[in-house]
Design a protein around this motif. Structure first.
Motif, PDB file in Angstrom:
ATOM      1  N   ALA A 100      19.149 -39.859  64.815  1.00  0.00           N
ATOM      2  CA  ALA A 100      20.004 -40.073  65.980  1.00  0.00           C
ATOM      3  C   ALA A 100      20.249 -38.757  66.695  1.00  0.00           C
ATOM      4  N   LEU A 101      20.423 -38.864  67.995  1.00  0.00           N
ATOM      5  CA  LEU A 101      20.816 -37.730  68.833  1.00  0.00           C
ATOM      6  C   LEU A 101      22.227 -38.008  69.339  1.00  0.00           C
ATOM      7  N   VAL A 102      23.147 -37.100  69.050  1.00  0.00           N
ATOM      8  CA  VAL A 102      24.531 -37.227  69.497  1.00  0.00           C
ATOM      9  C   VAL A 102      24.822 -36.085  70.461  1.00  0.00           C
ATOM     10  N   THR A 103      25.187 -36.433  71.679  1.00  0.00           N
ATOM     11  CA  THR A 103      25.493 -35.408  72.673  1.00  0.00           C
ATOM     12  C   THR A 103      27.000 -35.198  72.765  1.00  0.00           C
ATOM     13  N   GLY A 104      27.380 -34.008  73.221  1.00  0.00           N
ATOM     14  CA  GLY A 104      28.789 -33.718  73.463  1.00  0.00           C
ATOM     15  C   GLY A 104      29.643 -33.593  72.232  1.00  0.00           C
ATOM     16  N   ALA A 105      29.109 -33.048  71.143  1.00  0.00           N
ATOM     17  CA  ALA A 105      29.891 -32.868  69.910  1.00  0.00           C
ATOM     18  C   ALA A 105      30.179 -31.387  69.724  1.00  0.00           C
ATOM     19  N   SER A 106      31.040 -30.838  70.560  1.00  0.00           N
ATOM     20  CA  SER A 106      31.293 -29.401  70.546  1.00  0.00           C
ATOM     21  C   SER A 106      32.604 -29.025  69.879  1.00  0.00           C
ATOM     22  N   ARG A 107      33.430 -30.010  69.504  1.00  0.00           N
ATOM     23  CA  ARG A 107      34.709 -29.719  68.856  1.00  0.00           C
ATOM     24  C   ARG A 107      34.796 -30.457  67.525  1.00  0.00           C
ATOM     25  N   SER A 109      37.438 -31.691  66.057  1.00  0.00           N
ATOM     26  CA  SER A 109      38.453 -32.749  65.981  1.00  0.00           C
ATOM     27  C   SER A 109      38.423 -33.587  67.258  1.00  0.00           C
ATOM     28  N   ALA A 110      37.252 -34.113  67.585  1.00  0.00           N
ATOM     29  CA  ALA A 110      37.100 -34.929  68.783  1.00  0.00           C
ATOM     30  C   ALA A 110      36.224 -36.131  68.450  1.00  0.00           C
ATOM     31  N   ILE A 111      35.982 -36.964  69.451  1.00  0.00           N
ATOM     32  CA  ILE A 111      35.221 -38.193  69.225  1.00  0.00           C
ATOM     33  C   ILE A 111      33.801 -37.882  68.766  1.00  0.00           C
ATOM     34  N   GLY A 112      33.165 -36.880  69.380  1.00  0.00           N
ATOM     35  CA  GLY A 112      31.795 -36.544  68.990  1.00  0.00           C
ATOM     36  C   GLY A 112      31.687 -36.163  67.527  1.00  0.00           C
ATOM     37  N   ALA A 113      32.646 -35.371  67.032  1.00  0.00           N
ATOM     38  CA  ALA A 113      32.623 -34.985  65.619  1.00  0.00           C
ATOM     39  C   ALA A 113      32.827 -36.191  64.711  1.00  0.00           C
ATOM     40  N   ARG A 118      30.445 -40.007  60.791  1.00  0.00           N
ATOM     41  CA  ARG A 118      30.175 -41.385  60.361  1.00  0.00           C
ATOM     42  C   ARG A 118      28.673 -41.630  60.210  1.00  0.00           C
ATOM     43  N   LEU A 119      27.875 -41.122  61.132  1.00  0.00           N
ATOM     44  CA  LEU A 119      26.429 -41.314  61.031  1.00  0.00           C
ATOM     45  C   LEU A 119      25.857 -40.617  59.800  1.00  0.00           C
ATOM     46  N   ILE A 120      26.396 -39.440  59.486  1.00  0.00           N
ATOM     47  CA  ILE A 120      25.942 -38.746  58.280  1.00  0.00           C
ATOM     48  C   ILE A 120      26.323 -39.550  57.037  1.00  0.00           C
ATOM     49  N   GLU A 121      27.533 -40.122  57.025  1.00  0.00           N
ATOM     50  CA  GLU A 121      27.939 -40.959  55.895  1.00  0.00           C
ATOM     51  C   GLU A 121      27.024 -42.168  55.743  1.00  0.00           C
ATOM     52  N   ASP A 122      26.521 -42.685  56.861  1.00  0.00           N
ATOM     53  CA  ASP A 122      25.642 -43.853  56.813  1.00  0.00           C
ATOM     54  C   ASP A 122      24.190 -43.485  56.523  1.00  0.00           C
ATOM     55  N   MET A 187      17.701 -43.397  67.995  1.00  0.00           N
ATOM     56  CA  MET A 187      18.855 -43.771  68.809  1.00  0.00           C
ATOM     57  C   MET A 187      19.466 -42.547  69.468  1.00  0.00           C
ATOM     58  N   VAL A 188      20.142 -42.799  70.579  1.00  0.00           N
ATOM     59  CA  VAL A 188      20.866 -41.758  71.304  1.00  0.00           C
ATOM     60  C   VAL A 188      22.300 -42.229  71.495  1.00  0.00           C
ATOM     61  N   ILE A 189      23.258 -41.402  71.116  1.00  0.00           N
ATOM     62  CA  ILE A 189      24.669 -41.674  71.358  1.00  0.00           C
ATOM     63  C   ILE A 189      25.124 -40.684  72.419  1.00  0.00           C
TER      64      ILE A 189
END
Length: 240
Positions: A100-107, A109-113, A118-122, A187-189
């Motif tokens: 998967a590609l997740v964009t906008g995960a720069s913090r 304690s935010a939604i991207g993180a 969760r994806l890593i747990e899965d 997939m792309v998130i």
């Protein structure tokens, strides 16, 4: 509404205004009065706690059978090959082998993180994208790198790429990096987004163009490049 002549009227019974077993020319009357809701309305039952039980009693009196809920398809087809495959699937890592590609995960304690964790747990492998300058005063310096390091220490398979999605070439670069690193991309998130603090009076054409470039063009461009990597040719709908 069904109208009945006064000469056909009969004394009211507990089943409604007219006796449903009367062998007269009241076939249509029986059809209308046999409906439990119509009978309840004629009886003017109080709509309190006992209303549902009153409905059920009326339905049972008239010989209706309440509709049963459909059984779980996996229970109904427990012996099917598909059910066997699903039952044998490990629920602890349902995305094992997926990328998967997740964009906008720069913090951290935010939604991207939260999505990344969760994806890593899965069980998915991830390409994590971030662009800290876009966060402004809310930026979390080193947030993406620390998030990746934390998840790698826990056994996660992920890499980090910092890139500005305002650049038209960034979506293709992200998809290409994921395929080069993991050999595939499933997939792309699109978690990235730009919001402005400018009021309507202060809003400039530059700000509008930048917001469009990140929120719309980059999102559609990433999805299009993902389709290209799958060998899917985009087609417009007929008449569009």
């Amino acid at each position: 509404m069904l109208r009945v002549s006064t000469r056909h009227r009969r004394p009211a019974t507990k089943f409604g205004k007219y006796p449903t077993d009367q062998a007269t020319s009241t076939t249509q009357i029986r059809r209308v009065e046999a409906h439990p809701v119509r009978q309840l309305r004629d009886r003017r039952l109080p709509r309190r706690t006992g209303f549902k039980m009153a409905v059920l009693r009326q339905i049972c009196t008239l010989g209706y059978t309440p509709t049963r809920r459909r059984a779980d398809p996996w229970q109904r087809q427990a012996g099917s090959p598909r059910a066997a495959r699903v039952s044998g699937m490990t629920t602890s890592a349902p995305l094992a082998g997926r990328v998967a590609l997740v964009t906008g995960a720069s913090r951290r304690s935010a939604i991207g993180a939260a999505i990344v964790r969760r994806l890593i747990e899965d069980g998915a492998a991830l390409l994590v994208h971030s662009w800290e300058p876009a966060d402004g005063e809310r930026s979390d310096p080193g947030g993406a790198e620390e998030l990746v390091a934390e998840l790698r220490a826990a056994g996660g398979n992920l890499v980090h790429v910092s890139a500005d999605l305002a650049d038209p070439a960034t979506p293709a670069r992200l998809v290409a990096t994921a395929r080069e690193t993991f050999g595939r991309l499933d997939m792309v998130i699109a978690n990235h987004a730009r919001s402005t603090r400018q009021s309507l009076e202060q809003l400039t054409a530059t700000e509008i163009d930048l917001t469009y470039a990140i929120n719309t063009r980059a999102t559609l461009g990433t999805a299009a490049r993902l389709g290209d990597s799958w060998g899917v040719t985009p087609r417009a709908r007929p008449g569009s």
